[in-house]
Write an enzyme that holds these catalytic residues in place. Structure first.
Site, mmCIF file in Angstrom:
data_model
loop_
_atom_site.group_PDB
_atom_site.id
_atom_site.type_symbol
_atom_site.label_atom_id
_atom_site.label_comp_id
_atom_site.label_asym_id
_atom_site.label_seq_id
_atom_site.Cartn_x
_atom_site.Cartn_y
_atom_site.Cartn_z
ATOM 1 N N GLU A 310 10.729 4.593 13.739
ATOM 2 C CA GLU A 310 11.046 3.832 12.530
ATOM 3 C C GLU A 310 12.418 4.198 11.955
ATOM 4 O O GLU A 310 12.589 4.406 10.759
ATOM 5 C CB GLU A 310 9.950 4.030 11.484
ATOM 6 N N ASP A 384 -1.923 2.583 12.573
ATOM 7 C CA ASP A 384 -1.306 3.221 11.402
ATOM 8 C C ASP A 384 -2.297 3.350 10.246
ATOM 9 O O ASP A 384 -2.215 2.596 9.274
ATOM 10 C CB ASP A 384 -0.087 2.416 10.952
ATOM 11 N N GLU A 412 -2.908 4.594 1.461
ATOM 12 C CA GLU A 412 -1.870 3.596 1.699
ATOM 13 C C GLU A 412 -2.453 2.228 2.032
ATOM 14 O O GLU A 412 -2.001 1.205 1.525
ATOM 15 C CB GLU A 412 -0.961 4.060 2.841
#
Length: 724
Positions: A310, A384, A412
């Site tokens: 990333e 993820d 998240e």
């Protein structure tokens, strides 16, 4: 002005009404609330009549103070009597050498079993008198034993004939903070970072000490302070002196500090022209940096590294591989007995293969090539931190490499700190999963604790959900996820039901009328969230960037695998990601028994159905419903279950404070509103492909699809930076 008599009445009511004096959540699971049961209080007081507790090290003094605080608050004692003659006491606490020979001999086998961090809590008979003994081989073992004793007392456990011999099954039990140096927290939903870099090193905030207490109480023994999207400044002298101050606070609690190392630091702060791991100047720079850190912090744990992921720099920038990068750092740390934790969260914009396959493809060929002080840190699933994922196929597939579990405690993809989600249930599901790599019952837990492949270096990390909010975690019940992670890192075979029961008892009440419905609610809460967010194996359909709410329509981001449409692949023919041999063949990365089970939509557990299969809207589920109806009914079930949580919580008023009850009630109302939002937005969008009506029993959406698409959330906390 409030009169003194009114204050005294208020204090009396708080102490004797059965409600914890701490109503703001700051004391976490350690309020040490007054025990009202007089018979139980008498038994505990009998053990507390006289205590032998020798030693004056920092760690032992912390243990003594904690014991005295806990006993005073729980038992209403003005002071704790001590006696220097150990044979005349009712409680004896000390390392092996401080006990008499008879006790030492009776516990000789246990001392071998508990190692350096374990402890023994046992009642023994001395001169016809029952004595409670807490003992260990080391000071930190004593601290852990004292915390466990106090935890048992908070749970109102019977200490008569207790014989607890406990030691951690995992060596490195770590919190990963994704805190930035400007005190923002990536994926943080509980305020700003705890670390006040401006005031350090001179000013030591009491929260640092209380944070260390909380971690030690559940056996967490390592902390990485800063974001894995690293800033090289943390490795400069002006920051290292601040890190050293935190290390001094944490050290007597058995906590080692790790730092996130930016791979390009030799360029950014070292004035080199390259960060090539095979360049001798780069290698020497890291050796000198390690020496500099260990001179300040002799017990420094090591580096945590996110590389070539990333947008983060790494060895691949120079045509090198993960082994080259990790081993370079490992060599610099090895003389100091430090570790490198190298994250396996990688997926390349230049690799067209299924994102779920890329980490396995990239790392498994390197099995056995990493140095002995390298752990490869692997997320629990291959995508993820989704509400549900199959376990990561790397677990069990690298028998010569220590794999460290990475869980996400911060929510998240689970509603941030506004949704009540008990994550130990998710953690347990992953740890109990069978990899089938050696024999049946080759669970992920056995990979992580080293027993499956005889690994000595073992670890479990949790991405922290902690911030400056008064109650630490934003949502009062999110504290249970911090607590539960610590307990599972200590013992990955604990059940989520046991953890829920412990936490509820210590934090709120030991009343069975409270415990039974609340334990059921906690255990069910994770599945509830899966139902109203990602049912039947759907995944990563969150809105872009902030991941706050649904965005299954997002399709225009620069990288394909950042788009929710990449994962659900809804079209007029059906929905789901085909990962069988007819699709990406991601199932090939799992052991044969799982391939056979998961390749067939008739045998795969339906919670993974759309993770591995693209199926027609009219596909028949095991209950006879069509796939479309099944998805819709799952969304509705999730909404209904949140409504049930509100009902359950409404009858818990007698067991919690007014402030606690009102706070959680408001948060549950937000959760219900957002569960309906998830249901309506997703069904409206998927309906554009299925062309089917929602089945009976599913509420009709309140707004149009265009309305849901138009929503913006500039206020969503914890948004990660966008990398070029």
């Amino acid at each position: 002005m409030i009169q003194l008599k009114h204050v005294l009445v208020l204090v009396f009511l708080c102490v004797f009404s059965g409600i914890s004096q701490s109503t703001n959540g700051y004391e976490l699971w350690m309020p040490y609330s007054n025990i009202e049961d007089s018979s139980l209080t008498k038994k505990y007081r009998d053990y507390s009549k006289s205590i032998y507790f020798p030693g004056s090290t920092e760690t032992l003094m912390i243990a003594k103070n904690e014991l005295h605080t806990g006993l005073r608050k729980m038992l209403g004692l003005a002071s704790i009597p001590t006696n220097s003659n150990r044979l005349e006491n009712t409680m004896i606490i000390g390392t092996k050498e401080n006990l008499n020979s008879d006790i030492q001999q009776s516990l000789s086998k246990a001392y071998v079993e508990i190692g350096n961090e374990g402890f023994i809590i046992k009642t023994v008979s001395i001169k016809s008198k029952t004595v409670l003994v807490v003992t260990a081989n080391t000071d930190i073992g004593i601290l852990y034993g004292v915390y466990r004793l106090l935890n048992l007392m908070q749970q109102h456990k019977n200490l008569h004939n207790i014989n607890a011999v406990d030691t951690p099954k995992i060596k490195l039990r770590m919190l990963n903070h994704w805190d930035n140096l400007d005190r923002t927290v990536e994926r943080g939903y509980a305020g700003f970072s705890l670390w006040n870099w401006q005031k350090l090193p001179e000013f030591i905030d009491q929260r640092y000490i209380d944070y260390a207490r909380a971690n030690a109480s559940v056996g967490i023994n390592a902390v990485s302070l800063t974001n894995v999207n690293a800033n090289a400044l943390i490795l400069t002298p002006m920051y290292l002196e601040k890190v050293e101050a935190l290390a001094r606070v944490f050290r007597p609690y058995g906590i080692k500090i790790y730092l996130t190392a930016r791979f390009s630091a030799p360029i950014e702060i070292g004035n080199l022209e390259t960060a090539d791991p095979l360049d001798p100047k780069v290698q020497q720079w890291w050796v000198h940096k390690a020496d500099e850190i260990y001179k300040l912090i002799p017990d420094f744990g090591g580096f945590l590294v996110k590389a070539n992921s990333e947008g983060q720099p790494g060895p691949q920038n120079y045509g090198r591989n993960h082994v080259d990068g990790a081993n370079m750092l490992a060599k610099a740390l090895l003389p100091h007995k430090g570790n490198v934790i190298w994250r396996a969260f990688v997926y390349s914009e230049h690799d067209a293969d299924d994102r779920a396959k890329q980490a396995y493809s990239e790392f498994v060929p390197y099995d056995g090539k990493f140095m002995e002080n390298v752990l490869v840190q692997t997320k629990n699933g291959a995508i993820d931190f989704q509400p549900r994922e199959p376990f990561h196929p790397m677990f069990g597939a690298m028998p010569k490499t220590p794999l460290m579990m990475e869980f996400q405690i911060t929510q998240e993809y689970l509603g941030f700190s506004t949704h009540l989600v008990f994550l130990p249930k998710l953690f347990e599901e992953v740890l109990d999963a069978d990899t089938f790599r050696k024999e049946e019952n080759s669970t992920v837990a056995k990979v992580i604790d080293g027993s499956l492949h005889n690994q000595k270096l073992t670890g479990m990390a949790g991405v922290a959900n902690i911030g400056t909010d008064l109650n630490w975690t934003g949502h009062p019940f999110a504290q249970a996820n911090w607590y539960g992670f610590g307990r599972l890192a200590w013992d990955p075979y604990l059940s989520s039901e046991t953890i829920a029961d412990e936490w509820l008892r210590m934090t709120f009440s030991n009343d069975e009328s409270f415990l039974e419905p609340m334990t059921r609610m906690l255990i069910k809460s994770r599945e509830t969230v899966v139902n109203y967010m990602n049912p039947l194996g759907l995944h990563h359909i969150f809105d872009t960037g902030h991941h706050y709410g649904p965005g299954p329509w997002v399709s225009e981001l620069s990288r394909p695998e950042w788009n929710p449409t990449y994962y659900h692949k809804a079209d007029s023919q059906g929905i789901g990601f085909d990962r069988t041999p007819s699709g990406s063949n991601a199932t090939e990365q799992y052991a044969k028994p799982l391939q056979e089970l998961w390749n067939d939509p008739q045998t795969i557990p339906e919670e993974y159905l759309l993770w591995f299969h693209h199926l027609p809207w009219d596909y028949k589920l095991k209950n006879g419903a069509t796939l479309w109806d099944g998805i819709a009914l799952k969304y509705q079930q999730g909404v209904d279950e949140v409504a049930g949580m509100i009902t359950t919580w409404s009858i818990m008023k007698p067991f919690v404070s007014k402030e606690q009850h009102e706070e959680v009630t408001m948060l549950l109302e937000i959760q219900l509103k957002e569960a309906k939002w998830w249901r309506d937005a997703c069904l409206l969008y998927f309906q554009t492909f299925s062309k089917k009506d929602v089945p009976d029993g599913v509420s009709k959406p309140l707004y149009s699809l265009e309305y849901y698409k138009s929503l913006k959330f500039p206020f969503a906390p914890g948004i990660r930076p966008q990398w070029d």
